[in-house]
Write an enzyme that holds these catalytic residues in place. Structure first.
Site: not given
Length: 339
Positions: A167, A219
């Site tokens: 990763s 948001k």
């Protein structure tokens, strides 16, 4: 009763005194910590050629007879004298990065790179010994950007992986012009993952309201305590896909020989299979590579040690202990085996 009253009075005085001493020590420690936090760290440099030579000489002293050892030392002294008049060897700078979720080692890495770039030339080499299973996107993005400074300066960068570079760890590794891996190191995991629990139904069952107020449509997408919506999930997944595409593009930029769609599935491979996928260039341990290079270059290991306050050291020790406890608990719970 009088005895117990006197004892209680003595105990109260003793406890008060101990508490007062502890408070004074804590205040003093905090003051010292604040003063030290302003001090810069220190760059430690180890000449690895001397280290390897000392290992060899110690073994020779143990296994060789005196006459052969004496002749060996004379030959070495003669060779060293000739080397003084020879062309200077190129330098190889060794850096170490042991990654956690926050890529905390970046704080030291940035200073180490700044130091070596002030002296290194394209005739030299930088070797990064990397161990990381990945972590936060922005943290490993910064760590990768620091390594990119070496490439931009035209200095050869070799990345050695003995255990794992997955990763975010592989995001750093792919910047190397050459990637060297141990045969059973873990590589890949070119993907993005995010997971979080949702306790909304539990709160609803107990008639507990939880409100989230936002300004801006996205948001908040998914929350832990609020009720998640399909629209929020769709947006969250879209953000993951965008991050994944950026990840793939970054790896493809530095490793154009890869079939990026084939290996960017989130899978991992051991070194032997990773070489077939072109994720690595060579199978070798970092020790093997460095001892070979020590024959032709001067090796210098750099480590920037940041001075930590007592509070930071205690916190670090606590985090390490907690991580070990969690790993032990999880391995027992799942009966997972490591090899």
């Amino acid at each position: 009763m009088e005895f117990f009253a006197e004892y209680a009075s003595f105990l109260a005085k003793t406890v008060t005194l101990v508490v007062a001493i502890v408070v004074v020590l804590l205040v003093f420690t905090q003051l010292r910590a604040k003063g030290r936090s302003k001090e810069p760290g220190q760059l430690n440099i180890t000449h690895l050629n001397d280290f390897y030579q000392s290992l060899q000489q110690r073994l020779e002293q143990a296994v060789m007879d005196k006459h052969r050892l004496k002749a060996q030392r004379k030959a070495e002294a003669k060779t060293a004298k000739l080397d003084k008049n020879a062309e200077p060897k190129p330098r190889l700078y060794v850096l170490d990065f042991e990654g956690d979720l926050k890529a905390s080692a970046t704080d030291s890495l940035r200073h180490e790179i700044t130091a070596l770039l002030s002296l290194a030339t394209p005739a030299d080499e930088v070797v990064l010994r990397l161990e990381s299973g990945g972590g936060m996107v922005h943290s490993y993005g910064l760590a990768s950007s620091q390594l990119a400074r070496i490439r931009q300066a035209g200095i050869p960068l070799t990345v050695c992986i003995d255990k794992v570079a997955a990763s975010g760890g592989y995001m750093m590794a792919c910047i190397g012009e050459k990637i060297i891996s141990a045969p059973f190191a873990i590589l890949g995991s070119i993907g993005v993952v995010a997971q979080l629990p949702n306790l909304h139904r539990l709160l609803k069952k107990h008639e507990i309201d939880f409100e989230v107020l936002t300004a801006g449509e996205y948001k908040r997408t998914l929350t832990i305590f609020g009720e998640n919506t399909d629209k929020g999930r769709e947006k969250f997944q879209q953000d993951l896909e965008i991050t994944h595409e950026l990840f793939k593009g970054f790896v493809a930029r530095y490793r154009p020989q890869l079939n990026i769609d084939e290996i960017a599935t989130g899978e991992v491979w051991l070194g032997l299979a990773a070489q077939e996928k072109l994720l690595v260039d060579e199978l070798k341990t970092s020790d093997e590579y460095l001892t070979e290079r020590a024959q032709h270059a001067e090796l210098y290991q750099l480590h920037y040690a940041q001075k930590k306050s007592l509070k930071e050291r205690v916190g670090l020790a606590a985090n390490v202990t907690l991580d070990r406890l969690i790993l032990t608990w999880w391995s027992r719970l799942t009966q997972q085996r490591f090899w």
